[in-house]
Design an enzyme around this catalytic site. Structure first.
Site, PDB file in Angstrom:
ATOM      1  N   ARG A 168       0.827  -1.277   0.234  1.00 42.51           N
ATOM      2  CA  ARG A 168      -0.074   0.063   0.246  1.00 42.51           C
ATOM      3  C   ARG A 168       0.984   1.326   0.086  1.00 42.51           C
ATOM      4  O   ARG A 168       0.504   2.099  -0.780  1.00 42.51           O
ATOM      5  CB  ARG A 168      -0.915   0.046   1.236  1.00 42.51           C
ATOM      6  CG  ARG A 168      -2.040  -1.098   1.157  1.00 42.51           C
ATOM      7  CD  ARG A 168      -2.593  -1.370   2.600  1.00 42.51           C
ATOM      8  NE  ARG A 168      -3.136  -0.097   3.065  1.00 42.51           N
ATOM      9  CZ  ARG A 168      -3.230   0.266   4.472  1.00 42.51           C
ATOM     10  NH1 ARG A 168      -2.265  -0.760   5.230  1.00 42.51           N
ATOM     11  NH2 ARG A 168      -3.526   1.490   4.947  1.00 42.51           N
ATOM     12  N   SER A 183      -5.240  -2.805   9.587  1.00 41.40           N
ATOM     13  CA  SER A 183      -3.884  -3.113   9.615  1.00 41.40           C
ATOM     14  C   SER A 183      -3.474  -2.900  11.172  1.00 41.40           C
ATOM     15  O   SER A 183      -2.776  -3.827  11.727  1.00 41.40           O
ATOM     16  CB  SER A 183      -3.105  -1.982   8.821  1.00 41.40           C
ATOM     17  OG  SER A 183      -1.805  -1.971   9.115  1.00 41.40           O
TER      18      SER A 183
END
Ligand code: URA
Ligand code: CA
Length: 442
Positions: A168, A183
């Site tokens: 990402r 996350s």
């Protein structure tokens, strides 16, 4: 099931099932699903979003992509804290022994410096002999014996997150609330505690820049934590400027010890009391937030919090002499006072740039394998709302490499904006978010 179909489904803005999400995470962890699949799916999630149910399923899948720590051999409520990342944030060093001194079990896994922010593990390694990589058994024993241990996150915690976060980071897909929340929470949940306080930073030094986004992220993380059976609260705190005065490693250890000695900067102390009070309430050691704060203040003034800090350092092999003799910590060869380039009130500080200037002095890494200079850093003397003049120092730089100062100084000055009329000091704690809602502070 095919990853292609899952990507297409999200591309077309449909909801993914729990099985599809698990298929993706398991496959990405074992390598059968590739980076390009994960990149495409992350972008589809970024653009079309996930709902709460999908986000919880994603968190659960990432959490179970590796080892989960079983803390059931520790009696009582186990607490943990997580910060979304700020500059000069030394709270863990204070909060861990402070809360432990009330008999609350603080089993903490911390990280190293990342981006423009420092890491608790790097800071602790400024202390001679301190071991941040205990075995899981030693970790649990220490928490049982002295209520507290702080170690580096073990490699097997949420491996899917490690891969996905790096991906990402380079595909412009970090800033999605479901991806951020899953996350962070997957790692916290895997670390095994019963109660979690989240410090969600907002402002120039944080990746969340405005209040509403911070509340949205905090609310989602609280729902995920509670949804998985852990008590979870979040504090929304200001990161418009570095926390406390010290930014670095050894100098942040000193700042933490100052607070534990009932001295030290007010903002850092205040944040520790706020985060700590939420943990005390969740651990059932006080009936309400105000009582919890009073208990914590007492632990700072009666010396018990400092005593638990000494126990923590000793139990992990560290030499505690530095507590009464700061010269025992790594010391910089070059110490330079930095003067303001103009007269005026400090109006804004780009905290990221101050953090980066500190890294440039040697306090952080450029490459993963770099050694850091534990003595390096910046001590800021002036903050938002303070008046500065060109003949008065506004900061002190510390480094072992004199050639680094010039560039770091440029970066540091670029962070400050001045104005002619007085302005208010920013409010530190903005809100507390629980499963019952948002309590905004005046
Ligand atoms: N911190 C994390 O651990 N993950 C994110 O996605 C963002 C911040
Ligand atoms: Ca600090």
């Amino acid at each position: 099931m095919r990853i292609y179909d899952i990507i297409m489904k999200k591309r077309d803005n449909e909801e993914l099932s729990q099985e599809e999400i698990k298929f993706f995470i398991d496959g990405y962890t074992d390598g059968s699903i590739h980076d390009y699949h994960a990149a495409a799916l992350s972008m589809a999630i970024f653009l079309n979003k996930m709902n709460e149910r999908e986000t919880i399923d994603l968190t659960d899948a990432v959490m179970h992509s590796g080892e989960t720590i079983d803390l059931s051999n520790i009696e009582g409520v186990k607490v943990d804290k997580h910060s979304t990342g700020g500059v000069g944030d030394t709270t863990t060093l204070i909060l861990a022994p402070l809360v432990a001194s009330l008999g609350i079990k603080f089993a903490k896994m911390s990280g190293r410096g990342l981006g423009h922010t420092g890491g608790t593990i790097d800071k602790l390694e400024s202390i001679k002999g301190f071991n941040t990589s205990l075995s899981t058994e030693e970790f649990i024993n220490n928490v049982n014996n002295i209520n507290v241990a702080v170690i580096g996150q073990t490699k097997n915690i949420a491996p899917a997150d490690k891969k996905l976060y790096s991906l990402r980071d380079v595909t412009a897909t970090v800033d999605n609330i479901s991806l951020i929340a899953s996350s962070i929470m997957s790692k916290k949940l895997a670390a095994g505690s019963d109660a979690i306080v989240l410090d969600v930073k907002v402002g120039s030094g944080a990746f969340v820049k405005n209040y509403d986004d911070a509340v949205e992220l905090a609310t989602l993380m609280v729902k995920i934590g509670e949804g998985m059976g852990r008590r979870t609260m979040a504090v929304i705190s200001e990161m418009a400027q570095p926390l406390g005065n010290a930014i670095g490693n050894a100098i942040e250890v000193i700042e933490a010890v100052d607070v534990l000695k009932n001295e030290g900067p007010d903002d850092l102390r205040e944040l520790c009391l706020t985060l700590g009070a939420n943990l005390v309430v969740m651990a059932n050691k006080a009936d309400n937030y105000e009582d919890a704060r009073e208990l914590l203040k007492e632990q700072l003034s009666n010396g018990e919090a400092l005593e638990y800090f000494e126990k923590l350092i000793t139990a992990q092999g560290g030499d505690i002499n530095f507590i009464n003799d700061y010269d025992d910590l790594p010391k910089a060869k070059y110490i330079k006072e930095i003067f303001s380039l103009e007269d005026g009130y400090i109006e804004t500080i780009e905290s990221d740039d101050v953090g980066i200037a500190s890294l440039m002095l040697g306090a952080g890494r450029v490459n993963i394998e770099d050694d850091i200079d534990h003595s390096a850093g910046i001590y800021i003397l002036k903050k938002i709302g303070d008046y500065v003049t060109t003949d008065e120092p506004m900061a002190v730089f510390y480094t072992n490499n004199e050639s680094l100062i010039e560039d770091a100084e440029k970066r540091f000055h670029s962070a400050f904006k001045y104005c002619d009329s007085p302005i208010d000091h920013p409010q530190l704690v903005k809100a507390i978010v629980s499963i019952d809602g948002v309590k905004k502070f005046k």
